[in-house]
Design a protein around this motif. Structure first.
Motif, PDB file in Angstrom:
ATOM      1  N   LYS A   2       0.829  -1.209   0.000  1.00 58.95           N
ATOM      2  CA  LYS A   2       0.000   0.000   0.000  1.00 58.95           C
ATOM      3  C   LYS A   2       0.855   1.248   0.000  1.00 58.95           C
ATOM      4  O   LYS A   2       1.968   1.257   0.529  1.00 58.95           O
ATOM      5  N   SER A   3       0.308   2.287  -0.576  1.00 56.30           N
ATOM      6  CA  SER A   3       0.893   3.621  -0.508  1.00 56.30           C
ATOM      7  C   SER A   3      -0.234   4.575  -0.158  1.00 56.30           C
ATOM      8  O   SER A   3      -1.239   4.626  -0.873  1.00 56.30           O
ATOM      9  N   SER A   4      -0.090   5.272   0.941  1.00 59.84           N
ATOM     10  CA  SER A   4      -1.132   6.175   1.450  1.00 59.84           C
ATOM     11  C   SER A   4      -2.465   5.450   1.643  1.00 59.84           C
ATOM     12  O   SER A   4      -3.527   6.022   1.432  1.00 59.84           O
ATOM     13  N   GLY A   5      -2.408   4.180   2.006  1.00 57.21           N
ATOM     14  CA  GLY A   5      -3.608   3.400   2.263  1.00 57.21           C
ATOM     15  C   GLY A   5      -4.236   2.772   1.037  1.00 57.21           C
ATOM     16  O   GLY A   5      -5.195   2.015   1.152  1.00 57.21           O
ATOM     17  N   VAL A   6      -3.695   3.041  -0.140  1.00 57.91           N
ATOM     18  CA  VAL A   6      -4.238   2.501  -1.391  1.00 57.91           C
ATOM     19  C   VAL A   6      -3.416   1.285  -1.796  1.00 57.91           C
ATOM     20  O   VAL A   6      -2.178   1.332  -1.811  1.00 57.91           O
ATOM     21  N   VAL A   7      -4.076   0.185  -2.125  1.00 57.99           N
ATOM     22  CA  VAL A   7      -3.372  -1.023  -2.557  1.00 57.99           C
ATOM     23  C   VAL A   7      -2.800  -0.779  -3.956  1.00 57.99           C
ATOM     24  O   VAL A   7      -3.536  -0.512  -4.902  1.00 57.99           O
ATOM     25  N   VAL A   8      -1.459  -0.862  -4.059  1.00 56.86           N
ATOM     26  CA  VAL A   8      -0.791  -0.630  -5.336  1.00 56.86           C
ATOM     27  C   VAL A   8      -0.130  -1.888  -5.872  1.00 56.86           C
ATOM     28  O   VAL A   8       0.420  -1.879  -6.970  1.00 56.86           O
ATOM     29  N   GLY A   9      -0.177  -2.973  -5.082  1.00 55.99           N
ATOM     30  CA  GLY A   9       0.439  -4.213  -5.524  1.00 55.99           C
ATOM     31  C   GLY A   9       0.314  -5.301  -4.475  1.00 55.99           C
ATOM     32  O   GLY A   9      -0.424  -5.160  -3.497  1.00 55.99           O
ATOM     33  N   ARG A  10       1.067  -6.385  -4.668  1.00 55.47           N
ATOM     34  CA  ARG A  10       1.041  -7.542  -3.771  1.00 55.47           C
ATOM     35  C   ARG A  10       2.458  -8.081  -3.586  1.00 55.47           C
ATOM     36  O   ARG A  10       3.318  -7.914  -4.452  1.00 55.47           O
ATOM     37  N   VAL A  11       2.669  -8.755  -2.461  1.00 53.27           N
ATOM     38  CA  VAL A  11       3.911  -9.478  -2.227  1.00 53.27           C
ATOM     39  C   VAL A  11       3.776 -10.811  -2.954  1.00 53.27           C
ATOM     40  O   VAL A  11       2.823 -11.550  -2.727  1.00 53.27           O
ATOM     41  N   THR A  12       4.710 -11.116  -3.856  1.00 57.09           N
ATOM     42  CA  THR A  12       4.594 -12.344  -4.640  1.00 57.09           C
ATOM     43  C   THR A  12       5.547 -13.443  -4.192  1.00 57.09           C
ATOM     44  O   THR A  12       5.309 -14.608  -4.471  1.00 57.09           O
ATOM     45  N   LYS A  13       6.627 -13.068  -3.483  1.00 57.65           N
ATOM     46  CA  LYS A  13       7.573 -14.092  -3.045  1.00 57.65           C
ATOM     47  C   LYS A  13       8.349 -13.562  -1.845  1.00 57.65           C
ATOM     48  O   LYS A  13       8.681 -12.387  -1.783  1.00 57.65           O
ATOM     49  N   ILE A  14       8.623 -14.469  -0.890  1.00 57.03           N
ATOM     50  CA  ILE A  14       9.466 -14.145   0.255  1.00 57.03           C
ATOM     51  C   ILE A  14      10.496 -15.255   0.368  1.00 57.03           C
ATOM     52  O   ILE A  14      10.158 -16.434   0.374  1.00 57.03           O
ATOM     53  N   GLU A  15      11.773 -14.868   0.440  1.00 59.19           N
ATOM     54  CA  GLU A  15      12.833 -15.850   0.539  1.00 59.19           C
ATOM     55  C   GLU A  15      13.962 -15.313   1.401  1.00 59.19           C
ATOM     56  O   GLU A  15      14.030 -14.121   1.672  1.00 59.19           O
ATOM     57  N   LEU A  16      14.849 -16.188   1.826  1.00 63.92           N
ATOM     58  CA  LEU A  16      15.993 -15.807   2.636  1.00 63.92           C
ATOM     59  C   LEU A  16      17.208 -15.659   1.738  1.00 63.92           C
ATOM     60  O   LEU A  16      17.561 -16.576   0.992  1.00 63.92           O
ATOM     61  N   ASP A  17      17.840 -14.489   1.806  1.00 65.35           N
ATOM     62  CA  ASP A  17      19.087 -14.256   1.088  1.00 65.35           C
ATOM     63  C   ASP A  17      20.197 -14.928   1.904  1.00 65.35           C
ATOM     64  O   ASP A  17      20.535 -14.466   2.992  1.00 65.35           O
ATOM     65  N   THR A  18      20.753 -16.030   1.392  1.00 63.92           N
ATOM     66  CA  THR A  18      21.717 -16.814   2.165  1.00 63.92           C
ATOM     67  C   THR A  18      23.100 -16.176   2.233  1.00 63.92           C
ATOM     68  O   THR A  18      23.943 -16.642   2.989  1.00 63.92           O
ATOM     69  N   LYS A  19      23.336 -15.118   1.486  1.00 58.01           N
ATOM     70  CA  LYS A  19      24.629 -14.418   1.569  1.00 58.01           C
ATOM     71  C   LYS A  19      24.620 -13.406   2.717  1.00 58.01           C
ATOM     72  O   LYS A  19      25.583 -13.289   3.454  1.00 58.01           O
TER      73      LYS A  19
END
Length: 161
Positions: A59-76
């Motif tokens: 969200k930006s200023s309470g307006v939905v502007v997109g979605r989280v599509t992937k969450i991963e761990l950066d192993t470095k």
């Protein structure tokens, strides 16, 4: 009315009810198909994502502007990397900041974007470098209890023998 006509209307009513319940269930679970609009992807690294989930809103200023599509761990670097898919009509500057926020006191978590002042915009595949991790309620309570206990031992009068 004939029995078959009544049965037809009851069956039609039940079918419409089931379709409505299915649609509402998908809507509540954020599983409805996205519109056919064009999108672009960004990534953001966080030290702690808390309870952020895939398909959480951006969200930006309470307006939905997109979605989280992937969450991963950066192993470095051992940080959480969230991939965001934003609607192409919403362009953000290169110095945009991202923070993980909570809807209400114990509600769902989402990513909030705060527009910066840079005249250049982020392009697809860019990384948001200014991020703020989630506040974890358990950690806050632990810090409060620790500081309260330390303050209690400092205020107590020393015993003399």
């Amino acid at each position: 009315m004939k029995r078959s006509t009544i049965d037809l209307w009851v069956g039609l009513f039940v079918a419409i009810g089931i379709a409505a319940m299915t649609f509402l269930s998908l809507k509540v679970a954020n599983l409805t198909p996205q519109s056919g609009s064009e999108t672009y992807t960004l990534t953001a690294d966080f030290d702690n994502i808390g309870g952020l989930k895939v398909k959480a809103p951006v969200k930006s200023s309470g307006v939905v502007v997109g979605r989280v599509t992937k969450i991963e761990l950066d192993t470095k670097r051992y940080v959480a990397r969230a991939t965001l898919t934003l609607d192409k009509q919403y362009q953000f500057s290169r110095d945009t900041s991202a923070e993980i926020l909570t809807a209400g006191l114990l509600g769902e978590q989402y990513i909030g974007l705060v527009q910066g002042g840079d005249p250049d915009n982020l392009a697809s595949g860019d990384r948001i470098s200014l991020t703020s991790s989630a506040l974890v309620l358990e950690q806050l309570i632990g810090k409060f209890m620790t500081s309260f206990a330390e303050k209690g031992t400092q205020d107590a009068p020393a015993k003399t023998e």
